[in-house]
Design an enzyme around this catalytic site. Structure first.
Site, PDB file in Angstrom:
ATOM      1  N   LYS A  46       0.890  -1.174   0.000  1.00  0.00           N
ATOM      2  CA  LYS A  46       0.000   0.000   0.000  1.00  0.00           C
ATOM      3  C   LYS A  46       0.920   1.213   0.000  1.00  0.00           C
ATOM      4  O   LYS A  46       1.450   1.601   1.025  1.00  0.00           O
ATOM      5  CB  LYS A  46      -0.865  -0.020   1.264  1.00  0.00           C
ATOM      6  CG  LYS A  46      -2.204   0.703   1.162  1.00  0.00           C
ATOM      7  CD  LYS A  46      -2.164   2.099   0.587  1.00  0.00           C
ATOM      8  CE  LYS A  46      -1.833   3.149   1.636  1.00  0.00           C
ATOM      9  NZ  LYS A  46      -1.791   4.526   1.054  1.00  0.00           N
ATOM     10  N   GLY A  82       6.888   5.566   8.047  1.00  0.00           N
ATOM     11  CA  GLY A  82       6.033   6.753   8.004  1.00  0.00           C
ATOM     12  C   GLY A  82       6.069   7.481   9.332  1.00  0.00           C
ATOM     13  O   GLY A  82       7.074   7.434  10.053  1.00  0.00           O
ATOM     14  N   SER A  83       4.957   8.108   9.662  1.00  0.00           N
ATOM     15  CA  SER A  83       4.918   8.967  10.848  1.00  0.00           C
ATOM     16  C   SER A  83       4.738   8.149  12.131  1.00  0.00           C
ATOM     17  O   SER A  83       4.262   7.010  12.105  1.00  0.00           O
ATOM     18  CB  SER A  83       3.750   9.940  10.715  1.00  0.00           C
ATOM     19  OG  SER A  83       2.537   9.218  10.636  1.00  0.00           O
ATOM     20  N   VAL A 126       0.886   7.179  12.919  1.00  0.00           N
ATOM     21  CA  VAL A 126       0.372   6.014  12.187  1.00  0.00           C
ATOM     22  C   VAL A 126       1.104   4.750  12.650  1.00  0.00           C
ATOM     23  O   VAL A 126       0.497   3.689  12.817  1.00  0.00           O
ATOM     24  CB  VAL A 126       0.478   6.223  10.661  1.00  0.00           C
ATOM     25  CG1 VAL A 126       0.092   4.960   9.912  1.00  0.00           C
ATOM     26  CG2 VAL A 126      -0.417   7.385  10.220  1.00  0.00           C
ATOM     27  N   GLY A 127       2.396   4.879  12.893  1.00  0.00           N
ATOM     28  CA  GLY A 127       3.166   3.723  13.366  1.00  0.00           C
ATOM     29  C   GLY A 127       2.598   3.154  14.661  1.00  0.00           C
ATOM     30  O   GLY A 127       2.453   1.929  14.806  1.00  0.00           O
ATOM     31  N   GLU A 164       9.500   2.019  10.945  1.00  0.00           N
ATOM     32  CA  GLU A 164      10.552   3.045  10.804  1.00  0.00           C
ATOM     33  C   GLU A 164       9.853   4.384  10.749  1.00  0.00           C
ATOM     34  O   GLU A 164       8.991   4.595   9.892  1.00  0.00           O
ATOM     35  CB  GLU A 164      11.367   2.822   9.524  1.00  0.00           C
ATOM     36  CG  GLU A 164      12.240   1.591   9.543  1.00  0.00           C
ATOM     37  CD  GLU A 164      13.313   1.635  10.607  1.00  0.00           C
ATOM     38  OE1 GLU A 164      13.664   2.740  11.077  1.00  0.00           O
ATOM     39  OE2 GLU A 164      13.777   0.557  11.009  1.00  0.00           O
ATOM     40  N   CYS A 216      13.846  11.095   6.243  1.00  0.00           N
ATOM     41  CA  CYS A 216      13.801  10.817   7.687  1.00  0.00           C
ATOM     42  C   CYS A 216      15.183  11.012   8.294  1.00  0.00           C
ATOM     43  O   CYS A 216      15.305  11.293   9.480  1.00  0.00           O
ATOM     44  CB  CYS A 216      13.293   9.411   7.933  1.00  0.00           C
ATOM     45  SG  CYS A 216      14.224   8.199   7.015  1.00  0.00           S
ATOM     46  N   GLN A 229       1.834  19.825   3.691  1.00  0.00           N
ATOM     47  CA  GLN A 229       3.218  19.758   4.159  1.00  0.00           C
ATOM     48  C   GLN A 229       3.828  21.159   4.148  1.00  0.00           C
ATOM     49  O   GLN A 229       4.531  21.556   5.078  1.00  0.00           O
ATOM     50  CB  GLN A 229       4.001  18.810   3.233  1.00  0.00           C
ATOM     51  CG  GLN A 229       5.388  18.470   3.696  1.00  0.00           C
ATOM     52  CD  GLN A 229       5.402  17.574   4.919  1.00  0.00           C
ATOM     53  OE1 GLN A 229       4.432  16.891   5.214  1.00  0.00           O
ATOM     54  NE2 GLN A 229       6.495  17.616   5.668  1.00  0.00           N
ATOM     55  N   GLU A 276       9.919  17.066  14.432  1.00  0.00           N
ATOM     56  CA  GLU A 276      10.288  16.801  13.042  1.00  0.00           C
ATOM     57  C   GLU A 276       9.548  17.786  12.137  1.00  0.00           C
ATOM     58  O   GLU A 276       8.323  17.860  12.168  1.00  0.00           O
ATOM     59  CB  GLU A 276       9.912  15.368  12.672  1.00  0.00           C
ATOM     60  CG  GLU A 276      10.382  14.995  11.296  1.00  0.00           C
ATOM     61  CD  GLU A 276      10.056  13.551  10.948  1.00  0.00           C
ATOM     62  OE1 GLU A 276       8.881  13.177  11.050  1.00  0.00           O
ATOM     63  OE2 GLU A 276      10.978  12.802  10.573  1.00  0.00           O
TER      64      GLU A 276
HETATM   65  P1  NAP Z   1       2.306   8.698   7.135  1.00  0.00           P
HETATM   66  O1  NAP Z   1       1.252   9.694   7.068  1.00  0.00           O
HETATM   67  O2  NAP Z   1       2.507   7.957   8.405  1.00  0.00           O
HETATM   68  O3  NAP Z   1       2.018   7.673   5.947  1.00  0.00           O
HETATM   69  C1  NAP Z   1       2.816   6.534   5.710  1.00  0.00           C
HETATM   70  C2  NAP Z   1       1.972   5.471   5.061  1.00  0.00           C
HETATM   71  O4  NAP Z   1       0.970   5.032   5.984  1.00  0.00           O
HETATM   72  C3  NAP Z   1       1.211   5.951   3.828  1.00  0.00           C
HETATM   73  O5  NAP Z   1       1.140   4.905   2.883  1.00  0.00           O
HETATM   74  C4  NAP Z   1      -0.164   6.244   4.382  1.00  0.00           C
HETATM   75  O6  NAP Z   1      -1.175   6.222   3.425  1.00  0.00           O
HETATM   76  C5  NAP Z   1      -0.311   5.119   5.370  1.00  0.00           C
HETATM   77  N1  NAP Z   1      -1.336   5.334   6.390  1.00  0.00           N
HETATM   78  C6  NAP Z   1      -1.965   6.490   6.737  1.00  0.00           C
HETATM   79  N2  NAP Z   1      -2.853   6.255   7.714  1.00  0.00           N
HETATM   80  C7  NAP Z   1      -2.792   4.929   7.994  1.00  0.00           C
HETATM   81  C8  NAP Z   1      -3.477   4.081   8.915  1.00  0.00           C
HETATM   82  N3  NAP Z   1      -4.391   4.558   9.764  1.00  0.00           N
HETATM   83  N4  NAP Z   1      -3.160   2.768   8.938  1.00  0.00           N
HETATM   84  C9  NAP Z   1      -2.225   2.282   8.101  1.00  0.00           C
HETATM   85  N5  NAP Z   1      -1.566   3.028   7.198  1.00  0.00           N
HETATM   86  C10 NAP Z   1      -1.829   4.339   7.145  1.00  0.00           C
HETATM   87  O7  NAP Z   1       3.723   9.295   6.747  1.00  0.00           O
HETATM   88  P2  NAP Z   1       4.058  10.227   5.509  1.00  0.00           P
HETATM   89  O8  NAP Z   1       3.432  11.535   5.785  1.00  0.00           O
HETATM   90  O9  NAP Z   1       3.741   9.550   4.239  1.00  0.00           O
HETATM   91  O10 NAP Z   1       5.649  10.255   5.575  1.00  0.00           O
HETATM   92  C11 NAP Z   1       6.379  11.122   6.391  1.00  0.00           C
HETATM   93  C12 NAP Z   1       6.885  10.432   7.638  1.00  0.00           C
HETATM   94  O11 NAP Z   1       7.610   9.253   7.302  1.00  0.00           O
HETATM   95  C13 NAP Z   1       7.845  11.260   8.426  1.00  0.00           C
HETATM   96  O12 NAP Z   1       7.506  11.220   9.794  1.00  0.00           O
HETATM   97  C14 NAP Z   1       9.198  10.603   8.208  1.00  0.00           C
HETATM   98  O13 NAP Z   1      10.139  10.790   9.201  1.00  0.00           O
HETATM   99  C15 NAP Z   1       8.818   9.202   8.057  1.00  0.00           C
HETATM  100  N6  NAP Z   1       9.847   8.462   7.331  1.00  0.00           N
HETATM  101  C16 NAP Z   1      10.637   7.617   8.050  1.00  0.00           C
HETATM  102  C17 NAP Z   1      11.629   6.897   7.425  1.00  0.00           C
HETATM  103  C18 NAP Z   1      12.488   5.944   8.210  1.00  0.00           C
HETATM  104  O14 NAP Z   1      13.036   5.043   7.614  1.00  0.00           O
HETATM  105  N7  NAP Z   1      12.608   6.083   9.515  1.00  0.00           N
HETATM  106  C19 NAP Z   1      11.821   7.029   6.050  1.00  0.00           C
HETATM  107  C20 NAP Z   1      11.012   7.918   5.344  1.00  0.00           C
HETATM  108  C21 NAP Z   1      10.011   8.617   6.013  1.00  0.00           C
HETATM  109  P3  NAP Z   1      -1.699   7.622   2.769  1.00  0.00           P
HETATM  110  O15 NAP Z   1      -0.558   8.204   2.070  1.00  0.00           O
HETATM  111  O16 NAP Z   1      -2.777   7.151   1.864  1.00  0.00           O
HETATM  112  O17 NAP Z   1      -2.183   8.456   3.903  1.00  0.00           O
END
Ligand code: NAP
Ligand code: MG
Length: 489
Positions: free
Chosen positions: A177, A230-231, A234-235, A252, A286, A333, A387
Site C-alpha cells: 500500500k 512513516g509517521s 500512524v506507526g 521506521e 527521515c 506539508q 520533526e
Molecule cells: P504517514 O502519514 O505515516 O504515511 C505513511 C503510510 O501510511 C502511507 O502509505 C499512508 O497512506 C499510510 N497510512 C496512513 N494512515 C494509515 C493508517 N491509519 N493505517 C495504516 N496506514 C496508514 O507518513 P508520511 O506523511 O507519508 O511520511 C512522512 C513520515 O515518514 C515522516 O515522519 C518521516 O520521518 C517518516 N519516514 C521515516 C523513514 C524511516 O526510515 N525512519 C523514512 C522515510 C520517512 P496515505 O498516504 O494514503 O495516507
C-alpha cells in the site's frame, strides 16, 4: 492518458480498477496544473482481493528454489535499469524530488534488487552440535506468509523495494500500500515485476487512502506481518493492531537528526555536508539534518559558511537539471513547514536565511519553500525538538563536545547523527554516547547505504532493523530441526 492511468491496482497478476470505480488524480507538486496520472482510489474489498491473491500464491513461491526466485529479482533489476530515466522522471514529477536525486534513487532500487537477488544464493541457517549421538541439528529460516508493506511518499522506489525485495527473496508474498502522494511510482515497480515474470499474486499493489486500506490490510487474517515506514502517529496505530492480532511488525518513523560541529572540524567540509543533509530534497528525508550543534569557538565562522551556502541554493522545479531544492510534497506539508518557520521567527531563533515562499513565476504553481536557517536556537525550542520535514536548519550553540552530545540526545528521536571532527578520541566518545541507530563521522546524516542495517533508537524505530542482511530477522522465522538416527547409532 498515460498507460499507467488505465492500469489501476496490480492484483493477482492483473491490472484491476478499484471495486468502487473511483479514481484520483496525481498532480505535480512543482506545478499543480500538471496531472501526472490517475490512480485507483481503492476500497477494503480491493485489499482483501490482493491479500487473497498473495495467500494463494504463497505456497508455490515459498517452495520455489531460492535461486529461481533470485533470477526473477535479477531480471527485475535489469529491467528497472533499462527504465531508469522513465521511472526517475515519473518520480520527480509525481513527488517533487530533484531529478538528479530521483535518478540516484532509481539506481538504488536497481542495486537493492541485485543485492537481494544475491541473498537467494546464500546460506540461511546454522548447523549446531547435538548432544545426542549421531544426530544432526540445524536451523532453517522460513518465510512468514503474506506481508503487508505500507510506505511513505518520500522514497517511493527505494522504500517499497528495500521492504519488498527481502520479503520476496525469503519466500514471502507481498501486498504493498504505497503513499497516496506517490502511487504512480509504486505501480511502475509493479510493471517492472510484471515484465520480469513474477508469478501472479506474489507481488500486489493497492492504491488509495491509507486510513482505510491500512486497517483492512493489517486486520486481514492471512496477513502475517506488516512493515511500515512513516509517521509516529500512524506507526503507533499499526503497532497496536499488529500486537492485538499477534503478528510481526516493524516500524521506521521520524527523526530529528543532529550534526555536531567541533572546533577542530574542517568547516568547509562540514558546511557542505550539513547544507546537503538539511536542504536536499527539501529536508524530506527521515535522515535529513535538521539541527547543527556547533562549538562556540567556531560558531560565527560556521554560521557564515552555512548561511552563504543556503543563499546560493538553486530552488527549481524538480525536473529542472539545475534543481538542488525542489518543492515540498503537498500543500499541507508546506503549511506545516511554514508554521514551524513562523515559530522560529517569533522568537525560537534568529532568522539568518530564507524564511518564506520564494517569489517569481517559476514558483507560483508549486509548493516551494525557501531554504531556511535559524541561528541561536534553544535546544528545547519546538523547531529544535519536532520533526519539520522541510528545508529548515536550526543552529544551536554548545559550550563543549560533551554538551553537544547531550543536546543531540535531548530529543525523542534517535535515527541518525553526524560528528565533524579530526579528533579520534572525541569521535570515539561520540560513537559511544550518541543515542542513534546510524552514527556518522564527517559524513552526512542522510545517504546511508542499503547494504548495512538501517533503523533508529528511541521513537525512530520499533527496534528491528531493515536493509542489508539484517532484513533476514524480520522477514523470516526460524525452524530448528533435529534428525536422530532411527534406533540410535
Ligand atoms: P504517514 O502519514 O505515516 O504515511 C505513511 C503510510 O501510511 C502511507 O502509505 C499512508 O497512506 C499510510 N497510512 C496512513 N494512515 C494509515 C493508517 N491509519 N493505517 C495504516 N496506514 C496508514 O507518513 P508520511 O506523511 O507519508 O511520511 C512522512 C513520515 O515518514 C515522516 O515522519 C518521516 O520521518 C517518516 N519516514 C521515516 C523513514 C524511516 O526510515 N525512519 C523514512 C522515510 C520517512 P496515505 O498516504 O494514503 O495516507
Ligand atoms: Mg500522511
Amino acid at each position: 492518458m498515460s498507460t499507467l492511468e488505465a492500469k489501476g491496482n496490480w492484483i493477482g497478476g492483473a491490472w484491476r480498477p478499484s471495486s468502487s470505480g473511483e479514481v484520483r488524480e496525481v498532480r505535480n507538486p512543482s506545478n499543480v496544473d500538471e496531472v501526472v496520472g490517475v490512480v485507483a482510489w481503492s476500497t477494503p474489498a480491493d485489499v482483501a482481493a490482493a491479500v487473497e491473491s498473495a495467500e494463494k500464491a504463497f505456497r508455490s513461491w515459498k517452495n520455489m528454489p531460492a535461486p529461481s526466485r533470485a533470477r526473477i529479482l535479477s531480471k527485475a533489476a535489469d529491467i528497472l535499469a533499462g527504465r531508469l530515466e522513465e521511472v526517475a522522471r515519473l518520480l520527480s514529477r509525481e513527488q517533487g524530488k530533484p531529478i538528479g536525486e530521483a535518478r540516484g534513487e532509481v539506481q538504488r532500487g536497481v542495486d537493492l534488487l541485485h543485492y537481494y537477488a544475491g541473498e537467494g544464493w546464500r546460506s540461511l541457517g546454522h548447523v549446531i552440535p547435538s548432544a545426542a549421538p549421531g544426530a544432526l541439528m540445524f536451523t532453517v529460516r522460513e518465510p512468514l506468509g503474506v506481508v503487508g508493506v505500507i510506505t511513505p511518499w518520500n522514497f517511493p522506489v527505494a522504500i517499497p523495494l528495500w521492504k519488498s525485495c527481502p520479503a520476496l527473496i525469503f519466500g514471502n508474498t507481498v501486498v504493498l500500500k504505497p503513499a497516496a502522494d506517490a502511487p504512480l511510482t509504486a505501480l511502475a515497480i509493479a510493471s517492472v515485476f510484471e515484465e520480469a515474470g513474477m508469478p501472479p499474486g506474489v507481488f500486489n499493489v493497492v492504491t488509495g487512502p491509507g486510513s482505510q486500506l491500512g486497517d483492512a490490510l493489517i486486520q486481514h487474517e492471512a496477513v502475517k506481518a506488516v512493515t511500515f515506514t512513516g509517521s509516529n502517529a500512524v506507526g503507533a496505530h499499526i503497532a497496536r493492531q499488529a500486537a492485538a492480532r499477534g503478528i510481526k511488525y516493524q516500524l521506521e518513523m521520524g527523526g530529528k537528526n543532529a550534526a555536531i560541529v567541533l572546533a577542530d572540524a574542517d568547516l568547509d567540509h562540514a558546511a557542505d555536508v550539513v547544507i546537503s543533509g538539511a536542504m536536499r530534497f527539501a529536508g524530506q528525508k527521515c535522515t535529513a539534518t535538521s539541527r547543527a550543534i556547533v562549538e562556540r569557538g567556531v560558531l560565527d565562522a560556521f554560521t557564515e559558511k552555512v548561511v552563504e551556502r543556503a543563499r546560493r541554493i538553486a530552488v527549481r522545479p524538480a525536473t529542472d537539471e539545475e534543481a538542488y531544492l525542489g518543492p515540498v510534497v503537498n500543500e499541507a506539508q508546506r503549511q506545516k513547514v511554514l508554521e514551524y518557520i513562523e515559530l522560529g521567527k517569533a522568537g525560537e531563533g534568529k532568522l539568518a536565511a530564507g524564511g518564506g515562499i520564494p517569489e517569481g513565476d517559476l514558483y507560483a504553481r508549486g509548493f516551494f519553500v525557501e531554504p531556511t536557517v535559524f541561528v541561536d536556537v534553544r535546544p528545547d525550542a519546538r523547531i529544535a525538538q519536532e520533526e519539520i520535514f522541510g528545508p529548515v536548519l536550526s543552529l544551536i550553540p554548545a559550550d563543549s563536545p560533551e554538551q553537544a552530545i547531550e543536546i543531540a540526545n535531548g530529543v525523542k528521536y534517535g535515527l541518525s547523527a553526524s560528528l565533524f571532527t579530526n579528533d579520534l578520541t572525541r569521535a570515539m566518545q561520540y560513537i559511544r554516547d550518541i543515542e542513534v541507530g546510524m552514527v556518522r563521522v564527517n559524513a552526512e546524516t542522510a545517504g546511508v547505504e542499503f547494504q548495512a542495517p538501517f533503523g533508529g533508537y528511541k521513537a525512530s524505530s520499533s527496534y528491528s532493523r531493515e536493509q542489508g542482511r539484517a532484513a533476514i530477522e524480520f522477514f523470516t522465522q526460524v525452524k530448528t530441526v533435529t534428525i536422530a538416527p532411527a534406533g540410535g547409532c
